[in-house]
Design a protein around this motif. Sequence first.
Motif, PDB file in Angstrom:
ATOM      1  N   UNK A 172       7.033   4.741  -4.222  1.00 43.97           N
ATOM      2  CA  UNK A 172       8.238   3.928  -4.076  1.00 43.97           C
ATOM      3  C   UNK A 172       8.026   2.533  -4.658  1.00 43.97           C
ATOM      4  N   UNK A 173       6.865   1.940  -4.410  1.00 42.00           N
ATOM      5  CA  UNK A 173       6.587   0.588  -4.904  1.00 42.00           C
ATOM      6  C   UNK A 173       6.487   0.550  -6.421  1.00 42.00           C
ATOM      7  N   UNK A 174       5.870   1.559  -7.026  1.00 45.69           N
ATOM      8  CA  UNK A 174       5.794   1.606  -8.480  1.00 45.69           C
ATOM      9  C   UNK A 174       7.170   1.809  -9.094  1.00 45.69           C
ATOM     10  N   UNK A 175       7.989   2.645  -8.485  1.00 46.21           N
ATOM     11  CA  UNK A 175       9.341   2.860  -8.982  1.00 46.21           C
ATOM     12  C   UNK A 175      10.178   1.587  -8.881  1.00 46.21           C
ATOM     13  N   UNK A 176       9.850   0.726  -7.918  1.00 52.60           N
ATOM     14  CA  UNK A 176      10.581  -0.527  -7.750  1.00 52.60           C
ATOM     15  C   UNK A 176      10.106  -1.588  -8.734  1.00 52.60           C
ATOM     16  N   UNK A 177       8.928  -1.395  -9.328  1.00 48.57           N
ATOM     17  CA  UNK A 177       8.471  -2.325 -10.348  1.00 48.57           C
ATOM     18  C   UNK A 177       7.103  -2.930 -10.141  1.00 48.57           C
ATOM     19  N   UNK A 178       6.391  -2.556  -9.075  1.00 54.39           N
ATOM     20  CA  UNK A 178       5.038  -3.068  -8.882  1.00 54.39           C
ATOM     21  C   UNK A 178       4.166  -2.668 -10.070  1.00 54.39           C
ATOM     22  N   UNK A 179       3.290  -3.576 -10.501  1.00 55.58           N
ATOM     23  CA  UNK A 179       2.418  -3.260 -11.637  1.00 55.58           C
ATOM     24  C   UNK A 179       1.199  -2.457 -11.198  1.00 55.58           C
ATOM     25  N   UNK A 180       0.679  -2.745 -10.019  1.00 54.79           N
ATOM     26  CA  UNK A 180      -0.476  -2.022  -9.475  1.00 54.79           C
ATOM     27  C   UNK A 180      -0.278  -1.853  -7.977  1.00 54.79           C
ATOM     28  N   UNK A 181      -0.702  -0.700  -7.470  1.00 57.31           N
ATOM     29  CA  UNK A 181      -0.688  -0.451  -6.026  1.00 57.31           C
ATOM     30  C   UNK A 181      -2.088  -0.045  -5.602  1.00 57.31           C
ATOM     31  N   UNK A 182      -2.610  -0.747  -4.606  1.00 56.77           N
ATOM     32  CA  UNK A 182      -3.890  -0.398  -3.999  1.00 56.77           C
ATOM     33  C   UNK A 182      -3.656  -0.165  -2.512  1.00 56.77           C
ATOM     34  N   UNK A 183      -4.614   0.456  -1.865  1.00 58.30           N
ATOM     35  CA  UNK A 183      -4.531   0.665  -0.429  1.00 58.30           C
ATOM     36  C   UNK A 183      -5.700  -0.001   0.277  1.00 58.30           C
ATOM     37  N   UNK A 184      -5.459  -0.427   1.505  1.00 56.68           N
ATOM     38  CA  UNK A 184      -6.525  -0.964   2.363  1.00 56.68           C
ATOM     39  C   UNK A 184      -6.283  -0.433   3.758  1.00 56.68           C
ATOM     40  N   UNK A 185      -7.234   0.331   4.268  1.00 56.94           N
ATOM     41  CA  UNK A 185      -7.098   0.924   5.592  1.00 56.94           C
ATOM     42  C   UNK A 185      -8.349   0.606   6.411  1.00 56.94           C
ATOM     43  N   UNK A 186      -8.172   0.555   7.703  1.00 54.14           N
ATOM     44  CA  UNK A 186      -9.308   0.252   8.557  1.00 54.14           C
ATOM     45  C   UNK A 186     -10.315   1.392   8.559  1.00 54.14           C
ATOM     46  N   UNK A 187      -9.829   2.613   8.738  1.00 57.38           N
ATOM     47  CA  UNK A 187     -10.719   3.778   8.814  1.00 57.38           C
ATOM     48  C   UNK A 187     -10.156   4.897   7.958  1.00 57.38           C
ATOM     49  N   UNK A 188     -11.036   5.767   7.488  1.00 55.35           N
ATOM     50  CA  UNK A 188     -10.629   6.908   6.674  1.00 55.35           C
ATOM     51  C   UNK A 188     -11.388   8.150   7.135  1.00 55.35           C
ATOM     52  N   UNK A 189     -10.769   9.290   6.908  1.00 49.73           N
ATOM     53  CA  UNK A 189     -11.370  10.559   7.283  1.00 49.73           C
ATOM     54  C   UNK A 189     -12.582  10.859   6.388  1.00 49.73           C
ATOM     55  N   UNK A 190     -13.358  11.827   6.799  1.00 47.45           N
ATOM     56  CA  UNK A 190     -14.436  12.338   5.957  1.00 47.45           C
ATOM     57  C   UNK A 190     -13.892  13.490   5.116  1.00 47.45           C
ATOM     58  N   UNK A 191     -14.477  13.644   3.928  1.00 44.87           N
ATOM     59  CA  UNK A 191     -14.034  14.675   3.007  1.00 44.87           C
ATOM     60  C   UNK A 191     -15.244  15.232   2.274  1.00 44.87           C
ATOM     61  N   UNK A 192     -15.207  16.491   1.948  1.00 48.76           N
ATOM     62  CA  UNK A 192     -16.297  17.105   1.195  1.00 48.76           C
ATOM     63  C   UNK A 192     -16.051  16.968  -0.287  1.00 48.76           C
ATOM     64  N   UNK A 193     -17.148  16.871  -1.039  1.00 52.90           N
ATOM     65  CA  UNK A 193     -17.044  16.740  -2.490  1.00 52.90           C
ATOM     66  C   UNK A 193     -16.569  18.062  -3.078  1.00 52.90           C
TER      67      UNK A 193
END
Length: 214
Positions: A193-214
Amino acid sequence: MCPACRGEIEGLSGQPYCDRCGRFFSPVPAPEPRLCRDCRRVARPFECCRAYAPYEGVLCEAVHRLKYGRRRELAGPLGELLARTIRRYEAYSGADVLVPVPLSREAFRRRRFNQAELLAREIGGQLGIPVRSVLDKIRDTPAQAGLLRAARLTNLAGCFRFVDEPQTVRGRTVVVVDDVLTTGSTLSEAGRVLLETGASRVLGAVLVAARVQF
């Protein structure tokens, strides 16, 4: 937050993670480039996301107390950890605006606050980055935590809309702030949604994230 919990939380950080979504690898580091299976298969509408630590242990308990126990005072020390994470990575050095992931009106009515917004305002105060609540969640959705992985990937499709002046994000680097990242579908939908509105770059910042297998 007591010294014992702070010490345990400090010990959770610094683990190997996916270079795109920021989820933590389990059980061993992946070879370079360090992309998880999902990020190798699916294009993400965000450049990258980083988390302070995996979603486990005392940090998991602290997040639950903030969200479900309504311990709003925990937003202070938890926001400090997230601000520290943003300082650590060069990708965030040009951040122009922080955008918290919104709650639906029904969820906000039940909880009476948005934990992502509390965290974003703590970060913004420490780093001098403005916070703008430019997204609205237009329909209530089942909690991601209660869904199987396949359902999580489609649960949030089309649920966010932009509700501010486009100039707020147009041509800017936007950091989407949330408390937890599991599959990355929430961040992906917000980023789209943010890119469609015109943002040039979108990054994320979260306190915690799940584990994932390679």
